[in-house]
Design a protein around this motif. Structure first.
Motif, PDB file in Angstrom:
ATOM      1  N   UNK A  45      -0.935   8.732  -0.308  1.00 47.81           N
ATOM      2  CA  UNK A  45      -1.496   7.372  -0.245  1.00 47.81           C
ATOM      3  C   UNK A  45      -2.562   7.157  -1.318  1.00 47.81           C
ATOM      4  N   UNK A  74     -17.722  16.751 -10.432  1.00 42.15           N
ATOM      5  CA  UNK A  74     -17.915  15.504  -9.701  1.00 42.15           C
ATOM      6  C   UNK A  74     -16.572  14.917  -9.284  1.00 42.15           C
ATOM      7  N   UNK A  75     -16.401  14.608  -7.984  1.00 43.12           N
ATOM      8  CA  UNK A  75     -15.088  14.134  -7.533  1.00 43.12           C
ATOM      9  C   UNK A  75     -14.787  12.706  -7.996  1.00 43.12           C
ATOM     10  N   UNK A 120     -13.846   4.842  -5.593  1.00 44.85           N
ATOM     11  CA  UNK A 120     -14.275   4.009  -4.479  1.00 44.85           C
ATOM     12  C   UNK A 120     -15.314   2.987  -4.896  1.00 44.85           C
ATOM     13  N   UNK A 121     -16.298   3.433  -5.672  1.00 43.05           N
ATOM     14  CA  UNK A 121     -17.362   2.522  -6.088  1.00 43.05           C
ATOM     15  C   UNK A 121     -16.791   1.435  -7.004  1.00 43.05           C
ATOM     16  N   UNK A 125     -12.860  10.597  -6.571  1.00 42.15           N
ATOM     17  CA  UNK A 125     -12.757   9.618  -5.478  1.00 42.15           C
ATOM     18  C   UNK A 125     -14.010   8.773  -5.335  1.00 42.15           C
ATOM     19  N   UNK A 126     -15.182   9.377  -5.533  1.00 40.96           N
ATOM     20  CA  UNK A 126     -16.417   8.597  -5.362  1.00 40.96           C
ATOM     21  C   UNK A 126     -16.439   7.470  -6.377  1.00 40.96           C
ATOM     22  N   UNK A 140      -3.293   0.273  -7.129  1.00 37.49           N
ATOM     23  CA  UNK A 140      -3.939  -0.994  -6.777  1.00 37.49           C
ATOM     24  C   UNK A 140      -5.194  -1.166  -7.626  1.00 37.49           C
ATOM     25  N   UNK A 191     -13.834   0.291  -7.023  1.00 35.90           N
ATOM     26  CA  UNK A 191     -13.076  -0.591  -6.129  1.00 35.90           C
ATOM     27  C   UNK A 191     -14.008  -1.654  -5.540  1.00 35.90           C
ATOM     28  N   UNK A 192     -15.117  -1.197  -4.956  1.00 32.16           N
ATOM     29  CA  UNK A 192     -16.020  -2.134  -4.280  1.00 32.16           C
ATOM     30  C   UNK A 192     -16.628  -3.115  -5.279  1.00 32.16           C
ATOM     31  N   UNK A 246      -3.272   3.872  -3.702  1.00 32.24           N
ATOM     32  CA  UNK A 246      -4.580   3.256  -3.913  1.00 32.24           C
ATOM     33  C   UNK A 246      -4.919   3.158  -5.390  1.00 32.24           C
ATOM     34  N   UNK A 250     -14.036  -5.737  -6.291  1.00 28.93           N
ATOM     35  CA  UNK A 250     -13.761  -6.736  -5.253  1.00 28.93           C
ATOM     36  C   UNK A 250     -14.937  -7.699  -5.122  1.00 28.93           C
ATOM     37  N   UNK A 283       0.843  -1.188   0.000  1.00 29.63           N
ATOM     38  CA  UNK A 283       0.000   0.000   0.000  1.00 29.63           C
ATOM     39  C   UNK A 283       0.882   1.244   0.000  1.00 29.63           C
TER      40      UNK A 283
END
Lengths: 334, 295
Positions: free
Chosen positions: A254, A294-295, A301-302, A297-298, A261, A304-305, A258, A308, A73
């Motif tokens: 960091x 619109x950021x 993140x989505x 990161x959202x 990854x 990413x989920x 991310x 996975x 990481x």
């Protein structure tokens, strides 16, 4: 691995299939190379160069996650650290770009040696947390050290003359230089994972205890892989600093660790070419969203989920596992 | 003026207090991480985001419903705990069969999503949250002035830590939890609803993070970034303490908070990396962590 062939007939079938696979691979490789050579006629070259740098970064990261089974990481340290080193020596010492990038690679390898030395003392989740913590420490170092110029970063880095006579200020020359760096990096990675060293790494990934009992010094191999991955990430980072002509804190944060990854996960962990596609998608997405409010990161993140939960093989992994992929003779893992 | 190690006593005690406050948050957060990891084998990267959510829920409850600090301290953990329970039941529970790294990656994605959403809605800058009127002002301890709210944070977080420890070590529910950590299949065979236990544990961890968030709101500002700033330090705390023991997580949290505070007195430049340096030294001397059982 579960693909152990039990009889000679399946063995022959497998050899034939992997023969078609390598043909298919060669064909894709040829098409890909032609596309990369002609791409600057159709796309914005800076965008393509950014893409190539991140693709190499993701492949270097995958060397560790996909082929050794270690989730770092903290890879932003090597990418962003090399960017700082290259930018500093090119701007302040006036060295040529290729020397600048080599110094960046050496610096990243050294950082990798230090971080790896501590991180390989623990496994799995702890390994991830240690690399994250150490890379945050490097972030604070970059924030306070003089040569990085803190929040401003190193600005207006000259691209210089490659080997002293090819002017890289010219975008076309710069593009083919970056493409060359990318290809060299990919060849090194390919050679590395197919070497005896790479085979031992895979055996560590599959069953660490057994590798130990076979007499391999697992720690040393892990450290070797870590340094190799760090050096190649540095190759990508140093090149990126020359493309954009600056090095800033963004590259050592960091969030960058991310991102790489995500690129690897999205493209396909443990596939040689997957991270290239993952990087392509993420960089394209960022480019589209850069102008909107619109950021990113959202979305990141989505994605990413979703990856996975539903999509752990990644794009290329899913392709290999698909009916077409298997017909062409590709194998999939996990 | 009284001096200690060549530093004015006042400054020394002030930094020690700040270290103790930070240590309280490290202890509460690493405790939650250890509880979740003990049973679920998931490193909850969203722990920082849940801490931030706690602070935001408290602030929004005050803004929209006029709910004061005391009720927020009770309600915000429940709200965030319920949110955690829903996430665990619907999504996280699908990942237990897989490599533990997927749990880490999933919760990392969750953290990015929550943080991104709050940055989009409320901007990156912090917003103040006033301490309750009963706890404003300061008490003169003779050698220094102690702001009442800060004293309250230290006391109440210590109570929360010990309470959680008692819950896990001394109650029947805690016995189920510990048993399920050792052997979930066997515990299920005895008729204990293990999936429900997992959900409860995650909700408890998320709730603890939110509780720390509400406590932190008047000390720091309420900002979408407060979670990701603290979670990486808490990870280092967890590496130092090892996640094998609940008490270990608590003690390490306070110790490292104080070490950080003292570094601010003697060598301020290193104060934000001292915990990482300690982590590196511990890795050299005791790779399994100070209280760790598993490597």
């Amino acid at each position: 691995m579960s693909h152990v062939a039990h009889s000679s007939t399946t063995n022959t079938a497998r050899t034939e299939r992997s023969a078609t696979a390598s043909k298919a691979y060669a064909a894709f490789l040829g098409i890909g190379l032609v596309l990369l050579v002609v791409a600057p006629m159709f796309f914005y070259p800076i965008f393509l160069m950014k893409l190539l740098c991140f693709a190499l970064f993701a492949c270097a990261f995958n060397l560790l996650l996909g082929y050794t089974g270690l989730l770092s990481f903290g890879h932003a340290t090597f990418f962003g650290g090399a960017a700082y080193f290259t930018a500093h020596v090119v701007k302040e010492w006036g060295v040529t770009p290729e020397i600048g990038i080599l110094i960046g690679v050496a610096g990243a390898a050294l950082l990798g040696l230090i971080m790896g030395f501590f991180a390989i003392r623990r496994q799995g989740i702890y390994f991830a947390m240690i690399t994250l913590a150490l890379s945050q420490m490097f972030f604070f170092f970059c924030l306070q050290a003089g040569f990085t110029h803190g929040e401003d970063g190193i600005q207006s880095v000259p691209r210089g003359h490659l080997f002293g006579f090819i002017d890289l200020a010219d975008t076309t020359s710069m593009y083919y230089f970056v493409l060359g760096v990318f290809l060299i990096g990919m060849i090194v990675i390919w050679r590395f994972i197919n070497s005896p060293f790479g085979m031992i790494l895979k055996s560590i990934r599959e069953n660490e205890q057994r590798a130990v009992s076979l007499g391999y010094s697992v720690a040393r191999y892990k450290l070797g892989a870590f340094v190799m991955s760090a050096a190649l990430s540095g190759l990508a980072g140093g090149t990126k600093a020359l493309v954009f002509q600056f090095a800033t804190l963004t590259d050592v944060g960091w969030q960058m660790s991310g991102e790489v990854i995500l690129m690897t996960l999205l493209g396909g962990i443990g596939t040689l070419i997957g991270p290239v596609f993952g990087a392509g998608l993420v960089v394209t997405l960022q480019n589209y969203l850069a102008t909107s409010q619109f950021p990113v990161t959202i979305i990141t993140g989505v994605v990413f989920m979703v990856c996975v939960l539903l999509f752990r093989r990644g794009i290329i992994g899913e392709f290999y596992a698909s009916r077409l992929g298997r017909k062409l003779g590709f194998e999939h893992r996990r | 003026m009284t001096m200690i190690f060549g530093i004015p006593l006042q400054a020394f005690m002030g930094q020690l207090l700040i270290g103790l406050i930070n240590g309280s948050f490290y202890a509460l957060l690493s405790l939650g991480l250890a509880v979740i990891f003990g049973l679920l084998r998931v490193i909850n990267f969203a722990h920082g985001a849940q801490y931030m959510l706690g602070a935001f829920v408290a602030m929004l409850m005050l803004q929209y419903f006029g709910i004061n600090y005391w009720f927020a301290l009770l309600l915000a953990p429940i709200v965030v705990g319920l949110f955690g329970a829903v996430i665990e039941r619907l999504l996280l529970s699908r990942l237990y069969k897989l490599d533990h790294l997927y749990g880490l990656l999933f919760t990392f994605g969750l953290a990015l999503t929550i943080e991104g959403t709050f940055r989009y809605l409320y901007g990156s800058s912090g917003q103040p949250y006033a301490p309750p009127p009963a706890l404003t002002g300061a008490t003169n301890l003779g050698f220094m002035f102690l702001p009442n709210y800060r004293g309250w944070v230290v006391v109440v977080s210590l109570i929360a830590c010990i309470g959680t420890w008692l819950l896990i070590e001394k109650t029947k529910l805690g016995a189920y939890l510990r048993a399920a950590t050792e052997n979930p299949t066997l515990v299920q065979a005895f008729g204990v609803n293990v999936p429900m236990l997992l959900t409860l544990t995650y909700a408890l961890g998320a709730g603890l993070a939110a509780f720390a968030g509400v406590l932190a709101a008047p000390v720091y500002q309420v900002s979408p970034l407060m979670g990701s700033n603290i979670i990486i330090v808490v990870f280092a705390v967890v590496v130092v303490g090892g996640m094998g023991s609940i008490m270990g997580a608590i003690v390490t949290g306070y110790m490292l908070g104080i070490a950080e505070g003292l570094t601010k007195v003697f060598y301020p430049e290193a104060s934000n990396i001292v915990i990482f340096v300690i982590m590196a030294i511990v890795l050299l001397i005791r790779p399994a962590g100070l209280f760790g059982r598993d490597a």
